[in-house]
Design a protein around this motif. Structure first.
Motif, PDB file in Angstrom:
ATOM      1  N   SER A 202       0.816  -1.212   0.000  1.00  0.00           N
ATOM      2  CA  SER A 202       0.000   0.000   0.000  1.00  0.00           C
ATOM      3  C   SER A 202       0.846   1.257   0.000  1.00  0.00           C
ATOM      4  N   ALA A 203       2.027   1.196   0.639  1.00  0.00           N
ATOM      5  CA  ALA A 203       2.860   2.396   0.722  1.00  0.00           C
ATOM      6  C   ALA A 203       3.655   2.635  -0.555  1.00  0.00           C
ATOM      7  N   ASP A 204       3.825   1.623  -1.375  1.00  0.00           N
ATOM      8  CA  ASP A 204       4.643   1.751  -2.586  1.00  0.00           C
ATOM      9  C   ASP A 204       3.959   0.974  -3.715  1.00  0.00           C
ATOM     10  N   PRO A 205       3.389   1.663  -4.710  1.00  0.00           N
ATOM     11  CA  PRO A 205       2.672   0.963  -5.780  1.00  0.00           C
ATOM     12  C   PRO A 205       3.573   0.107  -6.658  1.00  0.00           C
ATOM     13  N   ASP A 206       4.905   0.300  -6.563  1.00  0.00           N
ATOM     14  CA  ASP A 206       5.837  -0.481  -7.373  1.00  0.00           C
ATOM     15  C   ASP A 206       6.426  -1.649  -6.589  1.00  0.00           C
ATOM     16  N   SER A 207       5.807  -2.030  -5.493  1.00  0.00           N
ATOM     17  CA  SER A 207       6.315  -3.122  -4.669  1.00  0.00           C
ATOM     18  C   SER A 207       5.195  -4.094  -4.330  1.00  0.00           C
ATOM     19  N   TYR A 208       5.573  -5.352  -4.123  1.00  0.00           N
ATOM     20  CA  TYR A 208       4.616  -6.402  -3.786  1.00  0.00           C
ATOM     21  C   TYR A 208       5.140  -7.191  -2.592  1.00  0.00           C
ATOM     22  N   ASN A 209       4.226  -7.799  -1.873  1.00  0.00           N
ATOM     23  CA  ASN A 209       4.550  -8.758  -0.824  1.00  0.00           C
ATOM     24  C   ASN A 209       3.973 -10.109  -1.211  1.00  0.00           C
ATOM     25  N   ILE A 210       4.811 -11.143  -1.120  1.00  0.00           N
ATOM     26  CA  ILE A 210       4.369 -12.504  -1.412  1.00  0.00           C
ATOM     27  C   ILE A 210       4.359 -13.280  -0.095  1.00  0.00           C
ATOM     28  N   GLU A 211       3.190 -13.731   0.321  1.00  0.00           N
ATOM     29  CA  GLU A 211       3.077 -14.551   1.518  1.00  0.00           C
ATOM     30  C   GLU A 211       3.120 -16.024   1.116  1.00  0.00           C
ATOM     31  N   VAL A 212       4.013 -16.754   1.740  1.00  0.00           N
ATOM     32  CA  VAL A 212       4.226 -18.168   1.423  1.00  0.00           C
ATOM     33  C   VAL A 212       3.874 -18.995   2.661  1.00  0.00           C
ATOM     34  N   THR A 213       2.930 -19.928   2.503  1.00  0.00           N
ATOM     35  CA  THR A 213       2.504 -20.783   3.616  1.00  0.00           C
ATOM     36  C   THR A 213       2.841 -22.238   3.294  1.00  0.00           C
ATOM     37  N   ALA A 214       3.424 -22.914   4.264  1.00  0.00           N
ATOM     38  CA  ALA A 214       3.850 -24.304   4.070  1.00  0.00           C
ATOM     39  C   ALA A 214       2.657 -25.212   3.780  1.00  0.00           C
ATOM     40  N   PRO A 215       2.896 -26.356   3.121  1.00  0.00           N
ATOM     41  CA  PRO A 215       1.821 -27.313   2.820  1.00  0.00           C
ATOM     42  C   PRO A 215       1.194 -27.873   4.093  1.00  0.00           C
ATOM     43  N   PRO A 216       0.042 -28.527   3.956  1.00  0.00           N
ATOM     44  CA  PRO A 216      -0.617 -29.118   5.137  1.00  0.00           C
ATOM     45  C   PRO A 216       0.270 -30.109   5.877  1.00  0.00           C
ATOM     46  N   GLU A 217       1.190 -30.757   5.184  1.00  0.00           N
ATOM     47  CA  GLU A 217       2.073 -31.722   5.840  1.00  0.00           C
ATOM     48  C   GLU A 217       3.397 -31.783   5.100  1.00  0.00           C
ATOM     49  N   LEU A 218       4.499 -31.831   5.849  1.00  0.00           N
ATOM     50  CA  LEU A 218       5.843 -31.924   5.281  1.00  0.00           C
ATOM     51  C   LEU A 218       6.572 -33.113   5.885  1.00  0.00           C
ATOM     52  N   PRO A 219       7.460 -33.757   5.144  1.00  0.00           N
ATOM     53  CA  PRO A 219       8.238 -34.858   5.714  1.00  0.00           C
ATOM     54  C   PRO A 219       9.279 -34.337   6.706  1.00  0.00           C
ATOM     55  N   VAL A 220       9.588 -35.155   7.697  1.00  0.00           N
ATOM     56  CA  VAL A 220      10.578 -34.775   8.704  1.00  0.00           C
ATOM     57  C   VAL A 220      11.960 -34.687   8.050  1.00  0.00           C
ATOM     58  N   GLY A 221      12.713 -33.649   8.402  1.00  0.00           N
ATOM     59  CA  GLY A 221      14.056 -33.445   7.862  1.00  0.00           C
ATOM     60  C   GLY A 221      14.233 -32.043   7.314  1.00  0.00           C
ATOM     61  N   ASN A 222      15.413 -31.777   6.762  1.00  0.00           N
ATOM     62  CA  ASN A 222      15.699 -30.481   6.154  1.00  0.00           C
ATOM     63  C   ASN A 222      15.063 -30.397   4.773  1.00  0.00           C
ATOM     64  N   PHE A 223      14.625 -29.205   4.395  1.00  0.00           N
ATOM     65  CA  PHE A 223      14.062 -29.026   3.053  1.00  0.00           C
ATOM     66  C   PHE A 223      14.542 -27.695   2.471  1.00  0.00           C
ATOM     67  N   MET A 224      14.550 -27.645   1.147  1.00  0.00           N
ATOM     68  CA  MET A 224      14.877 -26.431   0.402  1.00  0.00           C
ATOM     69  C   MET A 224      14.001 -26.396  -0.840  1.00  0.00           C
ATOM     70  N   LYS A 225      13.073 -25.466  -0.884  1.00  0.00           N
ATOM     71  CA  LYS A 225      12.109 -25.371  -1.981  1.00  0.00           C
ATOM     72  C   LYS A 225      12.410 -24.121  -2.800  1.00  0.00           C
ATOM     73  N   ASP A 226      12.697 -24.310  -4.092  1.00  0.00           N
ATOM     74  CA  ASP A 226      12.953 -23.192  -5.006  1.00  0.00           C
ATOM     75  C   ASP A 226      11.658 -22.770  -5.690  1.00  0.00           C
ATOM     76  N   PHE A 227      11.422 -21.455  -5.735  1.00  0.00           N
ATOM     77  CA  PHE A 227      10.237 -20.902  -6.389  1.00  0.00           C
ATOM     78  C   PHE A 227      10.671 -20.043  -7.578  1.00  0.00           C
ATOM     79  N   GLU A 228       9.908 -20.143  -8.652  1.00  0.00           N
ATOM     80  CA  GLU A 228      10.115 -19.313  -9.842  1.00  0.00           C
ATOM     81  C   GLU A 228       8.731 -18.908 -10.351  1.00  0.00           C
ATOM     82  N   LEU A 229       8.347 -17.668 -10.060  1.00  0.00           N
ATOM     83  CA  LEU A 229       7.008 -17.180 -10.371  1.00  0.00           C
ATOM     84  C   LEU A 229       7.046 -16.265 -11.591  1.00  0.00           C
ATOM     85  N   SER A 230       6.143 -16.490 -12.527  1.00  0.00           N
ATOM     86  CA  SER A 230       6.088 -15.660 -13.739  1.00  0.00           C
ATOM     87  C   SER A 230       5.660 -14.234 -13.399  1.00  0.00           C
TER      88      SER A 230
END
Length: 362
Positions: A212-240
Motif C-alpha cells: 500500500s505504501a509503494d505501488p511499485d512493490s509487492y509482498n508474497i506470503e508463502v505458507t507451508a503445505p498441510p504436511e511436510l516430511p521430517v528433515g531439512n528441506f529447500m524449496k525453489d520458487f520461480e514465479l512468472s
C-alpha cells in the motif's frame, strides 16, 4: 690517486653511454618500464552483451603470439568472481587437443609464434544475492619471462525488480505447523510489473499483495503445505511476471521436526558447580492442536530416584519438565534417561538423556 679517479669517471661515462644505446633506455625511458609479453589481445576491452538479471552472457578474447619465439603461459585467472567462468580453446591444434583447462597456477601452455588461443568468458547472474547492475573485472595471465597481462571485461545487468530475502528461513517447524513467511519484491529499473503467481504451487499457498505504501512493490506470503516430511528441506520458487522471461526467484528453507518438539536434547547437570537441576521444554508446534503430558520419570542403571516436576507454560500446548538430582548425586551414576509420556498418537514417548558431569579429582 688522481689518475685512478679520472679512470673511474671515464668508466662511468662509458657505462652510461652503453646504457643509452640499449633498446628501451635513454632520457625518456622509465626505469620501471614493463617487460610486456609479445601477445596481441582482441578486443583490448571486452564488453559483454546486456544481461537480464538471473541469466548470463558470453564473450571471448583472441590471444595471438606475435613474437618470434614460443610464448609460455603459466597461469590464467582468477576471473574476478564465482559468477565468471573461463574456457580456453586452441583452434590451430588437432581435434582432441583444442580444449585446455584454465588454471590460476600450474599451467604449461606454450603458444608457437603466430598461434592463437581463444579465451571464452561466461558471466552468470543466477547466483547473485544483491541487485548488481554493473559488473567489471579483469583476468590476469601469467607468463614465463614476462610481466602478467590483465584482460579487462564488463557487463551491464538489467534488474527490473528485486526480491528479498532471496532465501526465506522458516527455521524449525512441525510436520503440520504450516508457518507463513513473506518475500518483498520491489521495482528497480521497471516502474510497472505484475506477479503472475498461482494460489497453490506443489502444496505451498501463495498470496500476492501490492504494498500500500509503494505501488511499485509487492509482498508474497508463502505458507507451508498441510504436511511436510521430517528433515531439512529447500524449496525453489520461480514465479512468472508480466515481463517476458523475467520471473521472481526465491528459496524457502527449514527443518521439519515432529509436531511435538522438545529442547534440549540432553540435560547436563554439574553438581560440583551447583547445577543440580535442569529442564526440558515440550511443545505442540501446530497452534490448533492440543497437547497433554501424561507423566514423566527418570530411569537410571542404579535405580536412584530423581525429583521430576511438570509445569504448563502455554496452557494445553507447552510444558516445562524439570529434573532435580537426589541429595547424593553419585547414586544416579553418570547417565540416566528422562521419559516423558504424552497423549499424542505420533509421539507417545519422549526420551531425553540426563548426563551428570563431575569435576575430576586432582
Amino acid at each position: 690517486m688522481q689518475r685512478f679517479r679520472r679512470s673511474a669517471a671515464g668508466a662511468l661515462v662509458l657505462a652510461g653511454a652503453a646504457l643509452l644505446a640499449l633498446p628501451g633506455c635513454g632520457p625518456d625511458a622509465s626505469p620501471f618500464e614493463a617487460h610486456r609479453a609479445p601477445m596481441k589481445v582482441e578486443p583490448e576491452y571486452l564488453r559483454l552483451p546486456r544481461i537480464p538479471f538471473g541469466k548470463g552472457a558470453a564473450g571471448e578474447f583472441r590471444l595471438t603470439n606475435e613474437g618470434r619465439d614460443p610464448l609460455r603461459i603459466t597461469g590464467i585467472g582468477p576471473t574476478g568472481c564465482d559468477c565468471a567462468v573461463a574456457d580456453l580453446l586452441l583452434p590451430d591444434r588437432p581435434e582432441g587437443m583444442q580444449h585446455l583447462r584454465v588454471q590460476e597456477r600450474g599451467m604449461r601452455l606454450e603458444l608457437a609464434p603466430g598461434e592463437q588461443a581463444v579465451l571464452k568468458l561466461t558471466l552468470s547472474t543466477l547466483r547473485y544475492r544483491e541487485p548488481v547492475r554493473f559488473k567489471a573485472s579483469s583476468i590476469p595471465i601469467q607468463f614465463e619471462g614476462y610481466d602478467h597481462l590483465a584482460l579487462e571485461y564488463s557487463a551491464d545487468i538489467w534488474v527490473p525488480f528485486w526480491a528479498e530475502p532471496w532465501a526465506l528461513q522458516l527455521g524449525t517447524l512441525g510436520v503440520r505447523q504450516r508457518p507463513t513467511g513473506r518475500i518483498a519484491v520491489r521495482a528497480v529499473e521497471e516502474a510497472e510489473f505484475q506477479i503472475l503467481a498461482p494460489a497453490d504451487l506443489d502444496g505451498w499457498e501463495l498470496v500476492v499483495r501490492q504494498a500500500s505504501a509503494d505501488p511499485d512493490s509487492y509482498n508474497i506470503e508463502v505458507t507451508a503445505p498441510p504436511e511436510l516430511p521430517v528433515g531439512n528441506f529447500m524449496k525453489d520458487f520461480e514465479l512468472s511476471t508480466s515481463i517476458p522471461e523475467m520471473p521472481v526467484r526465491f528459496t524457502v528453507l527449514g527443518t521439519v521436526v515432529p509436531d511435538v518438539a522438545h529442547s534440549p536434547q540432553v540435560v547436563l547437570l554439574r553438581p560440583d558447580q551447583g547445577v543440580r537441576s535442569g529442564s526440558v521444554t515440550v511443545t505442540m508446534l501446530p497452534t490448533d492442536r492440543p497437547l497433554r503430558l501424561l507423566g514423566a520419570e527418570v530411569r537410571s542403571s542404579t535405580g536412584a530416584a530423581c525429583a521430576v516436576e511438570i509445569e504448563p507454560t502455554i496452557p494445553g500446548r507447552s510444558y516445562r519438565v524439570s529434573v532435580t538430582l537426589p541429595e547424593d548425586p553419585a547414586t544416579l551414576g553418570q547417565d540416566a534417561t528422562l521419559l516423558i509420556r504424552t497423549d499424542d498418537d505420533e509421539t507417545p514417548l519422549i526420551e531425553v538423556r540426563v548426563q551428570v558431569l563431575r569435576t575430576a579429582p586432582r
